[in-house]
Design an enzyme around this catalytic site. Sequence first.
Site, short mmCIF file in Angstrom:
data_model
loop_
_atom_site.label_atom_id
_atom_site.label_comp_id
_atom_site.label_asym_id
_atom_site.label_seq_id
_atom_site.Cartn_x
_atom_site.Cartn_y
_atom_site.Cartn_z
N LYS A 278 0.81 -1.22 0.00
CA LYS A 278 0.00 0.00 0.00
C LYS A 278 0.84 1.27 0.00
CE LYS A 278 -4.40 -1.84 1.49
NZ LYS A 278 -5.52 -1.81 2.45
N ARG A 313 -3.26 -10.46 4.78
CA ARG A 313 -3.59 -10.46 3.35
C ARG A 313 -2.38 -9.93 2.58
NH1 ARG A 313 -6.09 -7.05 -0.52
NH2 ARG A 313 -7.54 -8.15 -1.90
#
Length: 336
Positions: A278, A313
């Site tokens: 991210k 994840r």
Amino acid sequence: MTQYFRPLVQVGAARPDTALTLAGGWGWFTHVEVLERGRAPVVVSADQAYGDLSALTHPRAPIAGLEWDRPHVMGILNVTPDSFSDGGQHQGAAATAHAVQMVQDGAAMIDVGGESTRPGAETVDPQDEITRTAPAIAAIRAAGIETPISIDTRKAAVAAAALDAGADVVNDVAGFTYDAALAPLCAFRSAPVCVMHAQGDPATMHHDPHYDDVLLDVYDYLEERIAVLTAQGIVRDQIIADPGIGFGKTLAHNMTLLNRLSLFHGLGVPILLGVSRKRFIGTLADEPDAARRGPGSVGVALAALGQGVQLIRAHDVALHTQAIALWQASVAHRSS
């Protein structure tokens, strides 16, 4: 005034006799941080906390066959043309091959998504999303893979098609607020769910998000959504919660949540963390290329394991599973 209890999680062999086991897992704690809105946090010993700590201590029930006494990796399989770091790479036969590789690399669950949720992404028509995801899931099952599969969707029609194709879990980044039919579908199909916090939708969530207290606001949202889901017939011990790092949150918001992740064990359900590749990792590590953020992603994941987070994840499954195995052996003193 509501009090929130955040366990100060520790791992390792030097455990006092008075320590409490966190969620039936590898972590334990002797003290909690007591949080209240408008007041400075206070640390007290667990036996002095004026509140029920059972949500922190009771073992989590298995979900889709996964036991939560050890951490697991959820491998990301985006069958989209426009996901932020791997758009267009895993479509058709490539999706099945990538799923096979992730399982070989140690993924305990595969998360299949057909709609990009990157900041600024547009909503995908449900039929287009079904066309992307359902055949991919069916092909994975046809390849003999029995690993649990989650469908990453906000839409009931997409979830229904995915469950028919062989998916096990429904993972909704909108916290089951986008499509009113999705939660009843999951209840009817007895499908475990993952409920995530997001402020705004993918098209707008990056536009100047604000919170009164990001940590407690996200916690209250997830607590409320879990209550709504159980009222609609979804069994509480078949719910996973995700604080939604990066979804309608600034860098400062993300870091506040990561610093006190263990608070979310108070929800009484397993916690999923999705930080892989991210933007905030790129910002802190000065790495503009999302595909090169694997090491930073692993670093955040290992810090989360130290706070008892059960499910990570990840895009780079092999990097994460190797790092977790070494973390278990050297920090948590576990060899398997």
